[in-house]
Enzyme design. Structure first.
Site, PDB file in Angstrom:
ATOM      1  N   SER A  19      -1.922   8.227  -0.431  1.00  0.00           N
ATOM      2  CA  SER A  19      -2.302   9.612  -0.153  1.00  0.00           C
ATOM      3  C   SER A  19      -1.405  10.539  -0.948  1.00  0.00           C
ATOM      4  O   SER A  19      -0.772  10.109  -1.908  1.00  0.00           O
ATOM      5  CB  SER A  19      -2.250   9.889   1.350  1.00  0.00           C
ATOM      6  OG  SER A  19      -0.944   9.676   1.832  1.00  0.00           O
ATOM      7  N   SER A  20      -1.301  11.743  -0.573  1.00  0.00           N
ATOM      8  CA  SER A  20      -0.914  12.791  -1.505  1.00  0.00           C
ATOM      9  C   SER A  20       0.500  13.336  -1.378  1.00  0.00           C
ATOM     10  O   SER A  20       0.702  14.534  -1.444  1.00  0.00           O
ATOM     11  CB  SER A  20      -1.930  13.920  -1.359  1.00  0.00           C
ATOM     12  OG  SER A  20      -3.217  13.412  -1.598  1.00  0.00           O
ATOM     13  N   GLU A  37      -6.060  15.355  -5.931  1.00  0.00           N
ATOM     14  CA  GLU A  37      -6.932  14.752  -6.927  1.00  0.00           C
ATOM     15  C   GLU A  37      -8.369  15.219  -6.701  1.00  0.00           C
ATOM     16  O   GLU A  37      -8.753  15.555  -5.583  1.00  0.00           O
ATOM     17  CB  GLU A  37      -6.845  13.231  -6.886  1.00  0.00           C
ATOM     18  CG  GLU A  37      -7.142  12.586  -5.554  1.00  0.00           C
ATOM     19  CD  GLU A  37      -6.005  12.610  -4.531  1.00  0.00           C
ATOM     20  OE1 GLU A  37      -6.343  12.676  -3.328  1.00  0.00           O
ATOM     21  OE2 GLU A  37      -4.829  12.589  -4.901  1.00  0.00           O
ATOM     22  N   ASN A  93      -2.641  -3.765 -10.527  1.00  0.00           N
ATOM     23  CA  ASN A  93      -3.451  -3.660  -9.316  1.00  0.00           C
ATOM     24  C   ASN A  93      -3.124  -2.342  -8.629  1.00  0.00           C
ATOM     25  O   ASN A  93      -1.992  -2.117  -8.203  1.00  0.00           O
ATOM     26  CB  ASN A  93      -3.154  -4.842  -8.382  1.00  0.00           C
ATOM     27  CG  ASN A  93      -3.559  -6.149  -9.013  1.00  0.00           C
ATOM     28  OD1 ASN A  93      -4.728  -6.379  -9.280  1.00  0.00           O
ATOM     29  ND2 ASN A  93      -2.580  -7.005  -9.289  1.00  0.00           N
TER      30      ASN A  93
END
Length: 155
Positions: free
Chosen positions: A42-43, A99, A37
């Site tokens: 975030s990054s 991304e 799952n």
């Protein structure tokens, strides 16, 4: 609160399906994250996280992951996804993940994520030592999907 991940890897895959969602599901399976799952994060790569070639993740696990994906049912369309992680000279500091996905080539997607990582380090006032990239490109036959991600895991 979830513990901070200690490991990471980069994955990318493309697949076809009869429906867009099944194409996406197959791309997840091919990239090695189809039976878990996904928890979109975030990054930021956690400080001290270690790169590994492959993660062993039990089925059904909650997997923190930053990813880009796109699905299309337009035959002949070129789609691509890429992820990149920027690492500074001190591995004990955090890294930055970017991304991207779109109707473009693999090279265009790679160029985009590399540029975003470089910019993110610049406006943070940090030195960039290395960029790791994973990407994929696909020409849609019926229903195609591309997926690129940076799964984060535990020792």
């Amino acid at each position: 609160m979830m513990p901070t991940p200690e490991l990471y890897t980069l994955v990318a895959a493309a697949a076809e399906g009869e429906k867009e969602l099944t194409a996406f599901d197959q791309a997840l399976l091919k990239s090695g994250v189809g039976n878990v799952n996904l928890i979109t994060v975030s990054s930021i790569l956690p400080p001290g996280a270690e790169f590994v070639e492959e993660l062993e993740i039990p089925p059904g696990s909650l997997l923190p992951i930053a990813y880009g994906s796109i699905t299309s049912s337009q035959p002949g369309a070129i789609i691509a996804a890429a992820v990149a992680v920027g690492i500074g000279p001190d591995n004990n500091e955090y890294g930055v993940i970017m991304e991207f996905s779109g109707h473009c080539t693999r090279q265009e997607a790679e160029d985009e994520v590399k540029q975003m990582v470089t910019e993110a380090f610049r406006y943070r006032g940090r030195e960039l030592k290395e960029i790791k990239v994973a990407s994929v490109e696909h020409r849609v036959v019926r229903c195609g999907s591309v997926f690129a991600g940076i799964p984060l895991w535990y020792k």
